[in-house]
Design a protein around this motif. Sequence first.
Motif, PDB file in Angstrom:
ATOM      1  N   TYR B 414       0.832  -1.204   0.000  1.00 22.10           N
ATOM      2  CA  TYR B 414       0.000   0.000   0.000  1.00 22.10           C
ATOM      3  C   TYR B 414       0.865   1.252   0.000  1.00 22.10           C
ATOM      4  CZ  TYR B 414      -3.757   3.210   1.111  1.00 22.10           C
ATOM      5  OH  TYR B 414      -4.648   4.228   1.066  1.00 22.10           O
ATOM      6  N   ALA B 417       2.364   2.543  -3.226  1.00 18.95           N
ATOM      7  CA  ALA B 417       1.505   3.360  -4.071  1.00 18.95           C
ATOM      8  C   ALA B 417       1.228   4.724  -3.440  1.00 18.95           C
ATOM      9  CB  ALA B 417       0.196   2.631  -4.348  1.00 18.95           C
ATOM     10  N   HIS B 418       1.165   4.756  -2.111  1.00 16.62           N
ATOM     11  CA  HIS B 418       0.885   6.017  -1.403  1.00 16.62           C
ATOM     12  C   HIS B 418       1.999   6.283  -0.397  1.00 16.62           C
ATOM     13  CE1 HIS B 418      -3.257   5.875  -2.963  1.00 16.62           C
ATOM     14  NE2 HIS B 418      -3.176   4.587  -2.736  1.00 16.62           N
ATOM     15  N   PRO B 419       3.087   6.895  -0.836  1.00 17.57           N
ATOM     16  CA  PRO B 419       4.263   7.006   0.045  1.00 17.57           C
ATOM     17  C   PRO B 419       4.017   7.782   1.335  1.00 17.57           C
ATOM     18  CG  PRO B 419       4.599   8.178  -2.028  1.00 17.57           C
ATOM     19  CD  PRO B 419       3.339   7.434  -2.176  1.00 17.57           C
ATOM     20  N   GLU B 420       3.051   8.689   1.356  1.00 19.30           N
ATOM     21  CA  GLU B 420       2.841   9.475   2.580  1.00 19.30           C
ATOM     22  C   GLU B 420       1.957   8.761   3.586  1.00 19.30           C
ATOM     23  OE1 GLU B 420       2.421  10.810  -0.427  1.00 19.30           O
ATOM     24  OE2 GLU B 420       3.965  12.346  -0.590  1.00 19.30           O
ATOM     25  N   ALA B 421       1.294   7.687   3.181  1.00 23.63           N
ATOM     26  CA  ALA B 421       0.333   7.036   4.073  1.00 23.63           C
ATOM     27  C   ALA B 421       1.028   6.474   5.311  1.00 23.63           C
ATOM     28  CB  ALA B 421      -0.386   5.917   3.330  1.00 23.63           C
ATOM     29  N   VAL B 422       0.414   6.674   6.444  1.00 24.57           N
ATOM     30  CA  VAL B 422       0.926   6.124   7.699  1.00 24.57           C
ATOM     31  C   VAL B 422      -0.006   4.986   8.084  1.00 24.57           C
ATOM     32  CG1 VAL B 422       1.542   6.642  10.064  1.00 24.57           C
ATOM     33  CG2 VAL B 422       1.652   8.435   8.346  1.00 24.57           C
ATOM     34  N   ARG B 423       0.496   3.756   8.054  1.00 24.81           N
ATOM     35  CA  ARG B 423      -0.386   2.618   8.310  1.00 24.81           C
ATOM     36  C   ARG B 423       0.218   1.699   9.350  1.00 24.81           C
ATOM     37  NH1 ARG B 423      -4.421   0.533   4.243  1.00 24.81           N
ATOM     38  NH2 ARG B 423      -5.625   2.220   5.105  1.00 24.81           N
ATOM     39  N   PRO B 424      -0.231   1.801  10.573  1.00 27.12           N
ATOM     40  CA  PRO B 424       0.273   0.862  11.569  1.00 27.12           C
ATOM     41  C   PRO B 424      -0.276  -0.536  11.268  1.00 27.12           C
ATOM     42  CG  PRO B 424      -1.036   2.644  12.550  1.00 27.12           C
ATOM     43  CD  PRO B 424      -1.253   2.698  11.091  1.00 27.12           C
ATOM     44  N   ALA B 431      -2.668  -1.354  17.423  1.00 27.13           N
ATOM     45  CA  ALA B 431      -1.530  -1.100  16.540  1.00 27.13           C
ATOM     46  C   ALA B 431      -0.263  -1.684  17.151  1.00 27.13           C
ATOM     47  CB  ALA B 431      -1.378   0.391  16.325  1.00 27.13           C
ATOM     48  N   GLU B 434       6.512  -0.773  15.807  1.00 32.80           N
ATOM     49  CA  GLU B 434       7.341  -1.155  14.658  1.00 32.80           C
ATOM     50  C   GLU B 434       8.521  -2.037  15.070  1.00 32.80           C
ATOM     51  OE1 GLU B 434       6.455  -0.635  11.536  1.00 32.80           O
ATOM     52  OE2 GLU B 434       4.690   0.417  12.239  1.00 32.80           O
TER      53      GLU B 434
END
Lengths: 445, 534
Positions: B414, B417-424, B431, B434
Amino acid sequence: MRVVIVGAGQVGSSIAADLADVHEVVVIDSDAERVEDMNYSHDVLAIAGDGTAVSTLEEAGVDDAGMVIASTDDDETNIVVCSTVKAISDAFTIARVKNTEYLRTWQRSKKAFGIDFMVCTNLLAAESIVRIIGLPAARDVDPFAGGRVQMAEFEVAENSPVSNVTIREADRFEALTFAAILRNGTVEIPRGETVIQPNDRVVVIGTPKSVQEFARTVAPDESPGTAEEVVVVGGSEIGFHVARLLEERGFRPRLIERDPERARNLAEKLPDTVVMESDATDTEFLEREHVGDADLVVAALESDEKNLLVSLLAARIGVERTVAVIDTTEYVDLFEAVGVDVGVNPREVVAEEITRFTREGGAENVALIESDKAEVLEIEVDDASVLAGREIRESIQQLPEGVVVGAITRDREFITPRGDTVVEAGDHVVLFVDAAVVSEVTPEL
Amino acid sequence: MKLRVDYRASLSLVGSILKYLAVPLCFPLLVALYYGETVVPFAVTIPLTVVLGAGLERLDPDPDIRAREGFLMVGLTWLSVAVVGAVPYLIEAHGIPPAVAPVRPASTLGNPANALFESMSGFTTTGATVLGEISFDAHTRGIMMWRQLTQWLGGMGIVVLAVAILPELSVGGAQLMDAEAPGPGIEKLTPRIAETARALWGAYIGFTVLEAALLYGLFLLGIDPNLTLYNAVAHALTTMPTGGFSPEARSIEALSAAAQWIIIPFMVAAGVNFALFWHALTGDPRHVFEDTEFRSYVGVMAALTALLSVLLFTGAGFTASAPADGTFDAAYLGEVSGIIVGQVEPTLRHAAFQVVAIVTTTGYASIDFNAWSTPAKYVLLFAMFIGGSAGSTGGSVKVVRWYVIVKSVRRELYTTAHPEAVRPVRLAGRALDERAIRGIYAFTLLYLVIFFVATGLLFLDGVRHGQTLTLLETMAAAASTLGNVGPGFGVAGPMGSYLGFSNAAKLFMVALMWIGRLEILPVLVLLTPEYWRR
């Protein structure tokens, strides 16, 4: 009734102005200049002093005050004011807070802090924004049981799939109750065989999700439903709550936050929101993520000017509608004049809520249908209630006609009420009650 | 060079645990007494372990356990327990005067490498055996009971047990349990770690007693004459730890269909996070079914069972004919496949039993899956890498790790395709940190690397040793010992044994079982210079 208001800021003075014509209002503020202003501009008594001090409160006459409203800009001060008041008088206390954690504590135990009613600025602002975004076909939407239950009123258009259909056929939603049909100014309690006619207004009570689903069924063209693209700019408390409330309604909003840590934090709390870590004024980013295709952009950054900028930029790249949070009351009209579609002022929202509440009086969560034709009430069932410990089918017989059990929440879980559902003491029940029988019904509950 | 690790403190605590090993050793002693067999193996080992334990304990009268000492202590505990556990096997195989015991056929456990293998296989709940002959003619009932008991002790964890009963381990107990417990991190159920350890052992004992009672019930009802009290207890002692030792040469195939159906849910339960049982008892049982790992665990077993059932039902799960090298009896193949091909109940039972036994790493066999076709065997080889849930007695990689890996890979796709997305990455709505995800990647990668290296080494050793092993057999042996599963394919199949491997290979597999049980990192960290350096 004597009403003491602590804090003569924008919220306090707005409430004071609203209440002054009916009540005897005393305002306390620590800023002497503001106090003088108050004394000259409103028909209230303004006292300079510390609202958390017993001596000041006594000077303001809390002993025989009916209500004390703590509305300073500081959460902790407001809480301490209410606790202090509760310790020395029986006045009904209302506190305004920004921090939703305090609200949560208070909702758990309504005895907390000695506060009888709490309003949360950020949450209320977010709710009013979401109400603007949500359910385009709905005429009215009100939350109950801490947001787990929603009452919504829909107008059924001629071409709607549910017009000329019986309730039984229309009822394909598990967590939804048809509470009433409003037809030509009369309230009708629907039975299975009742036919929904065009131009009827249907009142439904259920989970936010099922209400959303129903909205899509009522008016498939008008309400794009979850397909509606919302972008929230700014992960402030308001921005966070807007995204959270939208999630509850089945939307999948996008939220843009610049600070990496805050973005991560929000992403953890918002499972159905796509959180993006970026600057909302980065046009390349906006283009790449097709923000211009969004139906609506909510600007919820910490500064009014930035919100204006974001809104104008959004409108420029093709966003249909923009909503901006505006902290400074004077800017609201100005911003709307230069291009923001809707300006929401959190202080104004809170002042309205407190005023509305003091007017209604009483701690029940109430929504009025069609200005007084009927009421939707939320009650906590105790052992003495006619509902407690028996099936709804049975208890409803003991109540006059015009009462519908719309929703039950038990331990924060939603229960769809059916004829054989047994209501237990401690449950929260959301009822639809015809105005004609309200006074008859209320004591039984 | 001065060492930063206080090894005396670690050894002292290892001593405390060893000392208490004398208590469980009394159980097979009583069994031996009851059956009128020799008690010498235990009568010697009990004082030996007490003296050894007390001696080590004196190294440090007031041991102070911190993280580093914890790793050393946990690692050494398992190693030393396995060594002491091998002593009864050695004594039985050697030097019991004929006056004391009747003459028996020579035991394969006389070889120290074999005895250590069997003991480590027991304590790590692997269930891989090097017994030449599994019968009461070759071994006493006492020794066989000790073999079962080692698995039971190892299942919920010797260190967890020690934390539950030794007051001096209450401080630092959480770290110790973390080093030993399967899966990433431990879940404290109560404020006091000793109480948590007791709660886990309580559930474990409860299930064991229940299973023994149900199995013995089959005997009393006359349904399964083979499930004598001894056998019922022995099988309960090795189901709950997901061990897989059976005193029966033909494993669970020797038991009735009813017994097999009873054992399946107990194996499933053994692979569930025991904290869930605690939550079910103290809170809302419905939450158990909402647990992400539990759902994936049950889901993956259901899917594999369905797949295997189809293979077995249609006959595709069986080799068309016996292999030319005669690794198993062609007549037997015909007999087995003839019974279950096209039959609903036996197909389903054997498919479910075998999938559950392998996924949970119990390693029991209700049928000789050596006679299955290569595709069916690959299903089982694949299952060896899944493992039970975190906080269960199962081994291998664990369902939760695979779940997190799948989710984080999807996240990776994901964010491409969307480099700025923050997805825990979320686990049951929460959550994940990391760092925890990185730890899971590191573990799994290390697990697979060790598996491939071990496969290569075992294969080479086979060539050196003159053993004819196929690649599938070598892979299965490596996966089976590293994952604490038990049986492999070919010579090490469910009805065979690891006896054919060279001593070097066996000792290597002892190490595999050891690091597999402790989930690699706590053991590997002992091998790094950084660990020891000041």
